[in-house]
Motif scaffolding. Structure first.
Motif, short mmCIF file in Angstrom:
data_model
loop_
_atom_site.label_atom_id
_atom_site.label_comp_id
_atom_site.label_asym_id
_atom_site.label_seq_id
_atom_site.Cartn_x
_atom_site.Cartn_y
_atom_site.Cartn_z
N TYR A 117 13.86 27.97 68.26
CA TYR A 117 13.54 27.15 67.08
C TYR A 117 13.81 27.94 65.81
O TYR A 117 13.90 29.17 65.82
N SER A 118 13.96 27.18 64.73
CA SER A 118 14.15 27.74 63.41
C SER A 118 13.74 26.66 62.42
O SER A 118 13.99 25.48 62.67
N ALA A 177 22.20 23.74 63.38
CA ALA A 177 21.66 22.40 63.08
C ALA A 177 21.11 22.36 61.65
O ALA A 177 20.94 21.28 61.09
N ARG A 178 20.85 23.51 61.07
CA ARG A 178 20.27 23.55 59.72
C ARG A 178 21.27 23.96 58.64
O ARG A 178 20.97 23.89 57.46
N LEU A 179 22.45 24.42 59.05
CA LEU A 179 23.44 24.90 58.07
C LEU A 179 24.18 23.73 57.43
O LEU A 179 24.73 22.89 58.14
N ALA A 217 15.08 21.00 57.05
CA ALA A 217 14.56 20.53 58.33
C ALA A 217 14.21 21.70 59.26
O ALA A 217 14.59 22.85 59.02
N ALA A 218 13.46 21.35 60.30
CA ALA A 218 13.21 22.30 61.39
C ALA A 218 14.02 21.84 62.59
O ALA A 218 14.28 20.64 62.77
N ALA A 219 14.43 22.80 63.41
CA ALA A 219 15.20 22.46 64.61
C ALA A 219 14.60 23.18 65.82
O ALA A 219 14.17 24.34 65.72
#
Ligand code: AMP
Ligand code: GLY
Length: 434
Positions: free
Chosen positions: A235-236, A302-304, A331-333
């Protein structure tokens, strides 16, 4: 600021066949500057977004030959295997922009003893370690460090060469097994407490640009039980991370490492993956990898928001200094890996996977493929240990978790297993810094 006008209309080849490569391919396919996208050898999911070619990644000359044949402008290496064999050197020698270190710099991952030597020379904080060639040396190291015992195979082992245990007999058995291989050598380390962080830093040989940090779940079962795997989820961002963590890691770990490799005449071009523990005595490097991590890449990308080809091309062509600041969404992924029966032991393969369409329709969820291939009737079959990596993106970790697990509920693969607690402690605010 533009990195280079040459980037307009770039043709890219991604090497590898895991969910990490599927995430790279997805991000590159979404980049308007990418006009042709190839992947080799790919998998059933990658096939939908890139033109897939065969390539024997155990042959260090094969990637360069394929890149030349396809006339690509940029080659992106996914896995460590070809890097350690020097495949990136051959692509670079062919005059093609290459994202991935040459053979010498890839030893940062290929040999734990070499990584320790570089860290010592660069003053990078890491666990104390003894390199051992026989069991007597192992016993001496165990006596010095005490339990828990940390025993690592010196060479590549796909994330499965490390045993951490309080049981001295188990630790000795692992040491014996690693030492019995031809040229077998192990590293015995001091145990590091505290939560782990994975940070990917792009390097053009001189300059370093950090991506967002992630956390990986290495053990196979919930509650961090069972043997180590290649990674069961990630997760990130890390809501519990101390302020300034990324800057600190770049300044104290990655930049000195990149500087030391450049000083030796073997500059590191690609991604330095720093695996760290935030211990009671400060941050310590657990390991370096010479490539993107799997499954952390799935959540970081997913966040870039910055188009990816441009960024990788800048690293490959010595222009990171001119790259604008990376843009990230808020967002969080969360990603959860679906593993085959018996993984991380010899996995059961060749089984049909159901529910892919329904899972892909869950809002905020994406199913990335790892060990998959098409069968005779165009059905998707499992071909490896880690089969799928289901990514959920949401407003926060709880939301992202919900979406990932909802998508996962639609999937069917006989005998498969996954962890149900990915990102749970972070969502609940239960990750403790020592
Ligand atoms: P590595 O392949 O070196 O990343 O090790 C795999 C996993 O083993 C790490 O992610 C940690 O969870 C654990 N590990 C490795 N080295 C240590 C250490 N010195 N102390 C505690 N845990 C460790
Ligand atoms: N996530 C662990 C690795 O890529 O090695």
């Amino acid at each position: 600021m533009e990195v280079s006008p040459r980037l307009r209309g770039v043709k890219v080849l991604v090497l590898g066949s895991g969910a990490r490569e599927h995430a790279l391919v997805r991000a590159l396919a979404a980049d308007p500057d990418v006009t042709e996208l190839y992947a080799a050898p790919g998998n059933a999911g990658i096939d939908a977004q890139a033109s897939v070619r065969p390539c024997d990644l155990t042959d260090p000359l094969a990637p360069a030959a394929l890149a030349r044949e396809l006339g690509v402008d940029l080659v992106v290496f996914g896995p460590e295997g070809p890097l350690v064999l020097g495949a990136a050197d051959h692509v670079r020698e062919a005059g093609i922009a290459t994202f991935g270190p040459g053979r010498e710099a890839a030893r940062l991952e290929g040999s734990k003893a070499f990584a320790k030597e570089i860290m010592a020379a660069a003053g990078v904080p890491t666990a104390m370690a003894h390199v051992c060639d026989d069991l007597d040396e192992v016993e001496v190291a165990f006596d010095q460090f005490g339990a828990p015992y940390v025993v690592k195979d010196d060479g590549l082992a796909a994330g499965k060469g490390v045993v951490v245990t309080d049981d001295r007999v188990v630790a000795l058995d692992h040491a014996r097994e690693c030492l019995s291989k031809p040229g077998g050598r192990i590293v015995v380390e001091d145990f590091l407490d505290g939560p782990e962080v994975s940070l990917f830093c792009l390097s053009d040989g001189e300059h370093v640009v950090a991506l967002q940090p992630a956390q990986d779940f290495k053990r196979v079962f919930d509650g961090d039980l069972g043997p180590n795997t290649g990674g069961m989820g990630a997760y990130s961002p890390l809501p519990w991370a101390p302020d300034g963590l990324v800057e600190d890691i770049v300044a104290r770990v990655v930049q000195p490492t990149v500087d030391e490799l450049a000083r030796r005449g073997t500059p590191f071009v690609g991604v330095v993956y720093a695996g760290l523990a935030l211990t009671s005595r400060g941050l310590r490097v657990i390991e370096f990898n010479a490539r993107f991590g799997d499954p952390e890449t799935q959540v970081v990308l997913a966040r870039l928001r910055t188009p990816l080809a441009h960024v990788l091309f800048a690293a490959a062509t010595g222009s990171l200094r001119d790259l604008e600041d990376l843009r990230w969404n808020d967002a969080a992924a969360v990603t959860v890996v679906v593993a085959a029966e018996n993984y991380p032991g010899a996995p059961v393969t060749g089984r049909p996977i159901g529910g892919l369409d329904a899972a892909g329709e869950v809002e905020g969820a994406v199913v990335l493929h790892a060990g998959t291939a098409y069968g005779e009737h165009h059905e998707v079959l499992s071909t490896g240990g880690r089969v799928l990596s289901v990514v959920g993106v949401g407003a926060d970790l709880g939301d992202a978790r919900e979406r990932a697990y909802e998508a996962l509920d639609h999937l069917t693969l006989e005998g498969s297993h996954y962890r149900s607690d990915i990102a749970l402690a972070a969502e609940l605010g239960e990750v403790q810094l020592p």
